[in-house]
Design an enzyme around this catalytic site. Structure first.
Site, PDB file in Angstrom:
ATOM      1  CD  GLU A 153      -3.211   0.909   1.937  1.00  0.00           C
ATOM      2  OE1 GLU A 153      -3.494  -0.242   2.307  1.00  0.00           O
ATOM      3  OE2 GLU A 153      -3.979   1.885   2.097  1.00  0.00           O
ATOM      4  NE  ARG A 154      -2.364   5.262  -0.304  1.00  0.00           N
ATOM      5  CZ  ARG A 154      -3.273   5.621  -1.208  1.00  0.00           C
ATOM      6  NH1 ARG A 154      -2.955   5.799  -2.467  1.00  0.00           N
ATOM      7  NH2 ARG A 154      -4.519   5.784  -0.835  1.00  0.00           N
ATOM      8  CG  ASN A 196      -5.577  -0.304   5.665  1.00  0.00           C
ATOM      9  OD1 ASN A 196      -6.228   0.132   6.619  1.00  0.00           O
ATOM     10  ND2 ASN A 196      -5.136   0.465   4.685  1.00  0.00           N
ATOM     11  CD  GLU A 280      -7.851   5.995   5.841  1.00  0.00           C
ATOM     12  OE1 GLU A 280      -7.055   5.062   5.680  1.00  0.00           O
ATOM     13  OE2 GLU A 280      -7.663   7.144   5.417  1.00  0.00           O
ATOM     14  CG  ASP A 359      -2.914  11.013   5.301  1.00  0.00           C
ATOM     15  OD1 ASP A 359      -1.873  10.544   5.798  1.00  0.00           O
ATOM     16  OD2 ASP A 359      -3.718  10.350   4.630  1.00  0.00           O
ATOM     17  CD  GLU A 381       1.915   6.499  10.992  1.00  0.00           C
ATOM     18  OE1 GLU A 381       1.152   6.325  11.958  1.00  0.00           O
ATOM     19  OE2 GLU A 381       1.625   6.117   9.845  1.00  0.00           O
ATOM     20  CD  GLU A 387      -0.717   8.222   0.835  1.00  0.00           C
ATOM     21  OE1 GLU A 387      -0.240   7.813   1.901  1.00  0.00           O
ATOM     22  OE2 GLU A 387      -1.946   8.240   0.604  1.00  0.00           O
ATOM     23  CD  GLU A 505       6.000  24.403   0.826  1.00  0.00           C
ATOM     24  OE1 GLU A 505       7.222  24.427   1.099  1.00  0.00           O
ATOM     25  OE2 GLU A 505       5.121  24.744   1.636  1.00  0.00           O
ATOM     26  CD1 TRP A 535     -12.319  10.854   0.117  1.00  0.00           C
ATOM     27  CD2 TRP A 535     -11.480   9.731   1.866  1.00  0.00           C
ATOM     28  NE1 TRP A 535     -12.342   9.513  -0.202  1.00  0.00           N
ATOM     29  CE2 TRP A 535     -11.827   8.796   0.868  1.00  0.00           C
ATOM     30  CE3 TRP A 535     -10.931   9.263   3.066  1.00  0.00           C
ATOM     31  CZ2 TRP A 535     -11.648   7.419   1.027  1.00  0.00           C
ATOM     32  CZ3 TRP A 535     -10.749   7.893   3.223  1.00  0.00           C
ATOM     33  CH2 TRP A 535     -11.111   6.995   2.213  1.00  0.00           C
TER      34      TRP A 535
HETATM   35  O1  GCW Z   1      -3.092   8.427   3.929  1.00  0.00           O
HETATM   36  C1  GCW Z   1      -3.783   7.288   4.149  1.00  0.00           C
HETATM   37  C2  GCW Z   1      -3.359   6.395   3.031  1.00  0.00           C
HETATM   38  C3  GCW Z   1      -3.803   4.996   3.268  1.00  0.00           C
HETATM   39  C4  GCW Z   1      -3.261   4.544   4.615  1.00  0.00           C
HETATM   40  C5  GCW Z   1      -3.777   5.494   5.690  1.00  0.00           C
HETATM   41  C6  GCW Z   1      -3.217   5.171   7.067  1.00  0.00           C
HETATM   42  C7  GCW Z   1      -2.578   2.385   5.318  1.00  0.00           C
HETATM   43  O2  GCW Z   1      -3.866   6.918   1.838  1.00  0.00           O
HETATM   44  O3  GCW Z   1      -3.319   4.225   2.227  1.00  0.00           O
HETATM   45  O4  GCW Z   1      -3.596   3.227   4.907  1.00  0.00           O
HETATM   46  O5  GCW Z   1      -3.379   6.788   5.383  1.00  0.00           O
HETATM   47  O6  GCW Z   1      -2.251   5.802   7.464  1.00  0.00           O
HETATM   48  O7  GCW Z   1      -3.760   4.321   7.749  1.00  0.00           O
END
Ligand code: GCW
Length: 673
Positions: A153-154, A196, A280, A359, A381, A387, A505, A535
């Protein structure tokens, strides 16, 4: 594979400098290891690889007292722990005749060895040394977002090195090499599956997968990394035979206790669980009207007897928001959910909080939750995977961004309460704390897709070890090891790295507003892509102005989550820093920034400039054609061309969009479509 691309910063290039060669050769003619463990086996092996490649010589192992190099764990050598240093610390002392690396643990000794090898790769003399080192952060962790089907993922560097086609990989060579890279920069923990946790991965904590996961754990153990697994909160239903996963239900508690015992039978030093819950669409305690203290504490109780930890993510927000609803603000969510729970978490629970409230955008303020809970362990984190910062197609050296985060003063306990100190556990008496990051590696030959993105992985480790290292220092270290023995190369790439985040940026979403990216994919512009979505990520651009009003008086009140003076600084239009203006305020396009420019002119200028700067990066890189190996040269060249196309798209779409919205012409009359 043994290519320059593959070896990242552990190139161990042959030493040409004659004086240094003789010096190193002499030292490595008699080396004594005092220690006996998997970690000492790794030390031995690493030295053999490095000395063979750098000096084309075999290490002269000895057990005698007149060794030239002695490597020991202080307790094995019956000497007192090195004073003033924590368990992972070490000293390197050299008087010309003898060099001693003494760790306060096996792991400390290993870090000391990697330090010495770094110095040699950087061609430094090792005859007179008096080094004392220890990590600032207790937790220095990597999260893999890898899935059993081999996807990541990503992930932007190919597929997983851990899994393929629904199985754990048989050939674990790359996992071992990854462990070497991580431990060479001081990483001490890793979770090996996506937060996930999908259907089949839920079974990772069963006999079906534990034997093989135990094998992976033992590879990492040899390099001082503790293994963690991401778990599915609903496991008792999904893989057990319970009808509930309610954390206060006795049968659920017992189920987890049995489960944890079983895991430790396979992996006696298992680290614990990483949990994404009620986030999510992942299951969590909310389904049972329980809160996140209830949910995490239940797991913590099961892990406690084994000294295991629960790493509980705070990325909890409403991802089904109605865009018409202006009262809900995603930026507020983590603080609103977690802050009221302070004091209720067990001492082996650690909250994992993303650096920003949204995010991993190219620009965000620092999350106000970090440091806001004095009685709850926290770690921060970061995302090494790019991403939202260019998918490892565009160049974006992230260390300067993280440095800004670390140095942010929260004032949580008066001046000087920086993020750096909070996550190191120096402001509140945390039992556990530190930094964790989402990895950027995959099975591409160069690990990171863009060869220069290796610097972000390297830099994360170095910064987690010592957040006060400068971005430039880290980049230089990385360059000297990755592209050894060429000063021109070093200076050129250094300039490219150091300018890359500001360039990105410039052509991205302006002034901290964020998003405006292609939905789901998160690469390339789509200005209204998320504007009418669920979102919670909006820019609110209309014909008069743009930005998100997060002030106390007229907005969402998010600014109230900060301590003074940050609260007023952000809340007040006159004091809010330009780069975050649109994160906190909705302003007219003709609002004048501190820079003296209007918002609209700033948008035009930075977007034209960003594109030009990418052309500049290409020019710089092309100068290196003859001095670099073809593989790495071509890899970056190809990426830069894709970056150019991306920057062009961003430039033209952003400029055109805002010109059409505002009707205000560019002062310099450049082409806008
Ligand atoms: O930014 C989002 C991402 C998801 C990711 C989520 C997270 C692992 O688009 O892909 O899922 O954050 O951090 O849980």
């Amino acid at each position: 594979m043994d290519t320059k691309m593959y070896n990242m910063w552990l190139q161990y290039d042959s030493i040409n400098n004659q004086t240094l060669r003789e010096q190193y050769t002499e030292f490595f003619s008699k080396v004594r290891l005092i220690g006996n463990s998997e970690i000492f086996d790794s030390i031995k092996e690493e030295l053999e690889i490095a000395v063979d490649k750098m000096l084309q010589q075999k290490v002269g192992w000895t057990a005698s007292d007149d060794a030239k190099i002695v490597i020991a764990n202080s307790s094995d050598w019956n000497i007192k722990a090195v004073e003033g240093l924590n368990e992972e610390g070490y000293t390197i002392v050299s008087n010309g005749n003898q060099l001693k690396i003494i760790g306060n643990s096996d792991r400390g000794a290993l870090y000391g060895v990697f330090h010495l090898l770094r110095m040699m790769q950087m061609q430094e003399s090792i005859t007179t040394l008096s080094i004392k080192e220890q990590p600032t952060n207790p937790f220095r962790m990597i999260n893999q977002w890898d899935n059993l089907d081999g996807s990541v993922e990503r992930g932007y560097s190919g597929n997983s090195i851990f899994y393929e086609n629904g199985k754990i990989v048989e050939d674990k060579t790359r996992i071992k090499d990854y462990a070497r890279f991580l431990s060479s920069v001081g990483i001490n923990a890793i979770s090996i599956n996506n937060v996930n946790v999908w259907e089949e991965e839920t079974y990772f904590i069963t006999k079906k997968y534990l034997p093989e996961i135990a094998e992976i754990a033992s590879i990492f153990r040899g390099y001082g990394l503790q293994l963690y697994l991401s778990i599915n909160f609903a496991s008792p239903i999904a893989i057990g035979d319970l009808e509930t996963a309610d954390p206060l239900d006795g049968s659920v508690k017992n189920w987890w206790k049995d489960k944890v015992r079983e895991i430790y039978d396979f992996i006696p030093d298992f680290g614990g669980f990483v949990v994404k819950a009620d986030s999510e669409h992942r299951p969590g305690p909310f389904s049972y009207d329980r809160d996140h203290a209830d949910g995490s504490n239940m797991l913590a109780e099961a892990l406690e007897p084994f000294d295991g930890k629960v790493i509980w993510r705070c990325f909890v927000y409403n991802c089904l928001q109605d865009w018409r609803d202006r009262s809900t603000d995603r930026a507020r969510a983590a603080y609103d959910h977690f802050k009221p729970l302070d004091g209720r978490f067990h001492s082996n629970v650690i909250l994992q909080i993303k650096n920003g409230p949204m995010d991993f955008q190219v620009r965000e303020p620092v999350s106000p939750l970090i440091g806001a809970m004095s009685e709850t362990n926290q770690m921060m984190e970061l995302q090494i995977a790019q991403e939202y910062t260019g998918h490892q197609i565009d160049l974006c050296y992230l260390i300067p961004q993280w440095k800004e985060v670390f140095s942010f003063d929260t004032y949580i306990q008066g001046e000087g309460s920086t993020i750096e100190k909070i996550v190191a556990g120096q402001i509140h008496p945390y039992r556990h704390s530190g930094v964790v990051a989402v990895s950027n590696i995959g099975n591409d030959e160069n690990w990171t897709g863009h060869t220069l993105a290796q610097a972000n992985l390297y830099g994360f480790g170095r910064l987690a070890w010592n957040p006060s290292l400068e971005s430039e220092t880290i980049a230089k270290e990385w360059l000297k090891q990755t592209f050894p023995q060429n000063n021109d190369v070093e200076q050129t790439i250094l300039d490219m790295l150091m300018s890359s985040w500001p360039i990105y940026e410039n052509y991205n979403a302006p002034l901290g507003v964020g998003w405006m990216v292609t939905t789901h994919l998160h690469y390339g512009p789509s200005i209204d892509g998320y504007e009418y979505s669920r979102w919670g990520t909006y820019h609110f651009a209309d014909r008069d102005g743009m930005g998100v009003d997060r002030t106390k008086e007229t907005g969402t009140g998010y600014t109230e989550q900060y301590e003074e003076p940050n609260r007023s600084m952000y809340n007040n239009l006159d004091t809010c820093p330009d780069e975050l203006l649109l994160f906190f305020h909705h302003v007219p396009y003709k609002h004048t920034l501190k820079s003296g420019k209007t918002v609209i002119q700033h948008i035009y200028d930075t977007h034209f400039e960003g594109y030009e700067q990418v052309l500049g990066l290409q020019k710089k890189w092309d100068q290196l054609e003859r001095v670099l190996d073809e593989e790495r040269f071509n890899n970056v060249k190809e990426r830069l061309e894709r970056q150019r196309l991306n920057a062009r798209e961003w430039r033209d779409q952003i400029n055109t969009y805002f010109y059409r919205k505002s009707g205000i012409a560019d002062e310099k009359n450049r082409t806008i479509y």
